[in-house]
Design a protein around this motif. Structure first.
Motif, mmCIF file in Angstrom:
data_model
loop_
_atom_site.group_PDB
_atom_site.id
_atom_site.type_symbol
_atom_site.label_atom_id
_atom_site.label_comp_id
_atom_site.label_asym_id
_atom_site.label_seq_id
_atom_site.Cartn_x
_atom_site.Cartn_y
_atom_site.Cartn_z
ATOM 1 N N ASP A 157 -20.197 29.000 18.476
ATOM 2 C CA ASP A 157 -18.987 28.311 18.892
ATOM 3 C C ASP A 157 -19.393 26.927 19.384
ATOM 4 O O ASP A 157 -20.214 26.800 20.293
ATOM 5 N N PRO A 158 -18.841 25.835 18.807
ATOM 6 C CA PRO A 158 -19.294 24.482 19.163
ATOM 7 C C PRO A 158 -19.162 24.152 20.644
ATOM 8 O O PRO A 158 -20.048 23.525 21.229
ATOM 9 N N LYS A 159 -18.064 24.573 21.282
ATOM 10 C CA LYS A 159 -17.881 24.260 22.698
ATOM 11 C C LYS A 159 -18.926 24.983 23.548
ATOM 12 O O LYS A 159 -19.497 24.399 24.484
ATOM 13 N N THR A 160 -19.193 26.238 23.216
ATOM 14 C CA THR A 160 -20.210 26.991 23.952
ATOM 15 C C THR A 160 -21.583 26.382 23.746
ATOM 16 O O THR A 160 -22.365 26.212 24.690
ATOM 17 N N ALA A 161 -21.893 26.035 22.485
ATOM 18 C CA ALA A 161 -23.201 25.468 22.185
ATOM 19 C C ALA A 161 -23.395 24.124 22.889
ATOM 20 O O ALA A 161 -24.484 23.830 23.402
ATOM 21 N N LEU A 162 -22.349 23.300 22.938
ATOM 22 C CA LEU A 162 -22.460 22.003 23.609
ATOM 23 C C LEU A 162 -22.640 22.186 25.109
ATOM 24 O O LEU A 162 -23.440 21.474 25.736
ATOM 25 N N GLN A 163 -21.928 23.137 25.686
ATOM 26 C CA GLN A 163 -22.081 23.407 27.117
ATOM 27 C C GLN A 163 -23.495 23.889 27.429
ATOM 28 O O GLN A 163 -24.100 23.469 28.426
ATOM 29 N N GLU A 164 -24.039 24.755 26.578
ATOM 30 C CA GLU A 164 -25.409 25.237 26.779
ATOM 31 C C GLU A 164 -26.409 24.091 26.662
ATOM 32 O O GLU A 164 -27.389 24.028 27.414
ATOM 33 N N TRP A 165 -26.160 23.179 25.721
ATOM 34 C CA TRP A 165 -27.039 22.023 25.550
ATOM 35 C C TRP A 165 -27.027 21.171 26.818
ATOM 36 O O TRP A 165 -28.077 20.731 27.292
ATOM 37 N N ALA A 166 -25.834 20.940 27.366
ATOM 38 C CA ALA A 166 -25.709 20.119 28.570
ATOM 39 C C ALA A 166 -26.362 20.799 29.773
ATOM 40 O O ALA A 166 -27.113 20.168 30.537
ATOM 41 N N GLN A 167 -26.118 22.080 29.955
ATOM 42 C CA GLN A 167 -26.667 22.799 31.101
ATOM 43 C C GLN A 167 -28.187 22.856 31.052
ATOM 44 O O GLN A 167 -28.853 22.807 32.085
ATOM 45 N N ALA A 168 -28.740 22.955 29.845
ATOM 46 C CA ALA A 168 -30.195 22.997 29.706
ATOM 47 C C ALA A 168 -30.842 21.694 30.154
ATOM 48 O O ALA A 168 -32.035 21.650 30.445
ATOM 49 N N ARG A 169 -30.043 20.633 30.241
ATOM 50 C CA ARG A 169 -30.542 19.320 30.658
ATOM 51 C C ARG A 169 -30.007 18.908 32.026
ATOM 52 O O ARG A 169 -30.047 17.753 32.404
ATOM 53 N N ARG A 210 -7.014 23.381 20.698
ATOM 54 C CA ARG A 210 -8.241 24.159 20.539
ATOM 55 C C ARG A 210 -9.055 23.674 19.343
ATOM 56 O O ARG A 210 -10.267 23.475 19.441
ATOM 57 N N GLN A 211 -8.385 23.483 18.214
ATOM 58 C CA GLN A 211 -9.098 23.026 17.022
ATOM 59 C C GLN A 211 -9.684 21.638 17.233
ATOM 60 O O GLN A 211 -10.809 21.361 16.806
ATOM 61 N N ALA A 212 -8.928 20.772 17.896
ATOM 62 C CA ALA A 212 -9.426 19.418 18.148
ATOM 63 C C ALA A 212 -10.615 19.440 19.092
ATOM 64 O O ALA A 212 -11.583 18.695 18.909
ATOM 65 N N GLU A 213 -10.554 20.282 20.116
ATOM 66 C CA GLU A 213 -11.687 20.398 21.050
ATOM 67 C C GLU A 213 -12.924 20.923 20.339
ATOM 68 O O GLU A 213 -14.036 20.424 20.548
ATOM 69 N N GLN A 214 -12.742 21.956 19.503
ATOM 70 C CA GLN A 214 -13.878 22.517 18.770
ATOM 71 C C GLN A 214 -14.484 21.482 17.830
ATOM 72 O O GLN A 214 -15.707 21.357 17.722
ATOM 73 N N ALA A 215 -13.622 20.736 17.138
ATOM 74 C CA ALA A 215 -14.115 19.732 16.197
ATOM 75 C C ALA A 215 -14.822 18.595 16.930
ATOM 76 O O ALA A 215 -15.859 18.096 16.472
ATOM 77 N N ALA A 216 -14.280 18.185 18.080
ATOM 78 C CA ALA A 216 -14.930 17.126 18.856
ATOM 79 C C ALA A 216 -16.260 17.599 19.404
ATOM 80 O O ALA A 216 -17.257 16.854 19.403
ATOM 81 N N ALA A 217 -16.309 18.842 19.871
ATOM 82 C CA ALA A 217 -17.564 19.409 20.374
ATOM 83 C C ALA A 217 -18.605 19.486 19.261
ATOM 84 O O ALA A 217 -19.785 19.161 19.468
ATOM 85 N N ALA A 218 -18.176 19.908 18.067
ATOM 86 C CA ALA A 218 -19.108 20.010 16.942
ATOM 87 C C ALA A 218 -19.656 18.637 16.568
ATOM 88 O O ALA A 218 -20.850 18.479 16.289
ATOM 89 N N ALA A 219 -18.772 17.629 16.568
ATOM 90 C CA ALA A 219 -19.213 16.274 16.233
ATOM 91 C C ALA A 219 -20.198 15.744 17.262
ATOM 92 O O ALA A 219 -21.227 15.141 16.916
ATOM 93 N N LEU A 220 -19.914 15.980 18.548
ATOM 94 C CA LEU A 220 -20.805 15.495 19.604
ATOM 95 C C LEU A 220 -22.116 16.262 19.599
ATOM 96 O O LEU A 220 -23.197 15.672 19.777
ATOM 97 N N LEU A 221 -22.051 17.574 19.352
ATOM 98 C CA LEU A 221 -23.278 18.371 19.296
ATOM 99 C C LEU A 221 -24.173 17.896 18.167
ATOM 100 O O LEU A 221 -25.382 17.777 18.327
ATOM 101 N N GLY A 222 -23.570 17.616 17.007
ATOM 102 C CA GLY A 222 -24.365 17.125 15.883
ATOM 103 C C GLY A 222 -25.034 15.813 16.211
ATOM 104 O O GLY A 222 -26.183 15.552 15.823
ATOM 105 N N ARG A 223 -24.346 14.986 16.969
ATOM 106 C CA ARG A 223 -24.887 13.662 17.337
ATOM 107 C C ARG A 223 -26.064 13.795 18.311
ATOM 108 O O ARG A 223 -27.110 13.184 18.119
ATOM 109 N N VAL A 224 -25.889 14.594 19.372
ATOM 110 C CA VAL A 224 -26.946 14.680 20.382
ATOM 111 C C VAL A 224 -28.157 15.440 19.851
ATOM 112 O O VAL A 224 -29.298 15.133 20.210
#
Length: 227
Positions: A157-169, A210-224
Motif C-alpha cells: 500500500d503506497p501510503k503505508t510504504a511511504l509512512q514506513e519510509w519516513a519513520q525509518a528516517r 483515497r485514490q488521490a492520496e494513494q497516487a500521490a503517495a506512490a509518486a512521492l515514494l518513487g521519487r524518494v
C-alpha cells in the motif's frame, strides 16, 4: 457504425478487432458527453471491473501455486486498483480516443487517473461482450504483462510504504493536503499533495480522496526511493 482512423489505431494497440464497433464506441464515451441517444461507459465500467478481477485472480493462482490467501490479496489489489488500470490505459494511449464533454477536456480529462482507469475497465467489458471471456482474458494478460510477475514489489500500500519510509528516517508521518476539487458533485475530482517533513512532495489527481492520496503517495515514494 464505423470506427475512426484513431479508433482503429487504438483497436490495434489493444490487439482485438471488434465485430461490433458500437461496443468500443460506448466504452470510449464518458458521461460528460452522454445523451438520451448516446450511452456512456459507466455500465461497461461496472462489468469490466468484474472481468478484470476474475482474470487476475486466476493469473495469480497460476503464477504462485504455493501462495496463501493473505499473500494473494495484496497482489490482487495492486493489479486491479484504479492506478494500475490507468497505467495500462496510458500504455495504450486510451486518453487520445476518449470522448469527453467540453468541461472535462478543458480540465485535462484525458490525463485524469480516474477517467483513464474507468475507461480501461469499460474497454475490457467491451472486448468481453464482443469476443467472449477468452478474448478479454488474452487482452488483459497481454496488456498487464510483466506487472503480474513483478506484482510483489507493487503490492505494498503506497501510503503505508511511504509512512514506513519516513519513520525509518526519524520523520513524522506524511501530510496529505487537498489542494483542489473540481467537477460536479456526482463526479468530483480531487487533487492531493503528499508532503514529507523535509519538504519533499508530490501531487496527484483522482476521482476520490483515497485514490488521490494513494497516487500521490506512490509518486512521492518513487521519487524518494530513486534519490
Amino acid at each position: 457504425m464505423k470506427l475512426s482512423a484513431e479508433q482503429k489505431a487504438f483497436e490495434a494497440r489493444l490487439g482485438h478487432r471488434f465485430a461490433r464497433a458500437e461496443l468500443l464506441q460506448r466504452a470510449l464515451t464518458h458521461s460528460s458527453i452522454s445523451s438520451p441517444t448516446r450511452s456512456d461507459n459507466q455500465r461497461l465500467e461496472f462489468l469490466g471491473d468484474r472481468v478484470l478481477g476474475l482474470v487476475m485472480a486466476e493469473a495469480l493462482l497460476a503464477e504462485d501455486r504455493a501462495a496463501t490467501e493473505g499473500q494473494l490479496a495484496p497482489r490482487y489489489n495492486a493489479l486491479v486498483r484504479k492506478e494500475a488500470c490507468a497505467d495500462v490505459a496510458r500504455q495504450v494511449d486510451l486518453g487520445a480516443v476518449l470522448k469527453l464533454g467540453r468541461s472535462e477536456m478543458m480540465t485535462g480529462g484525458r490525463r485524469k487517473l480516474a477517467l483513464l482507469g474507468d475507461g480501461m475497465e469499460a474497454v475490457i467489458a467491451a472486448v468481453y461482450l464482443d469476443g467472449g471471456f477468452d478474448a478479454a482474458k488474452a487482452m488483459i494478460l497481454r496488456l498487464w504483462g510483466e506487472r503480474i510477475k513483478k506484482v510483489e514489489a507493487d503490492a505494498r500500500d503506497p501510503k503505508t510504504a511511504l509512512q514506513e519510509w519516513a519513520q525509518a528516517r526519524g520523520m513524522p508521518p506524511p501530510d496529505y493536503i487537498q489542494t483542489d476539487r473540481s467537477g460536479p458533485d456526482h463526479a468530483p475530482v480531487f487533487t492531493i499533495c503528499a508532503r514529507l517533513a523535509d519538504g519533499q512532495e508530490a501531487t496527484a489527481t483522482a476521482g476520490s480522496k483515497r485514490q488521490a492520496e494513494q497516487a500521490a503517495a506512490a509518486a512521492l515514494l518513487g521519487r524518494v526511493e530513486a534519490d
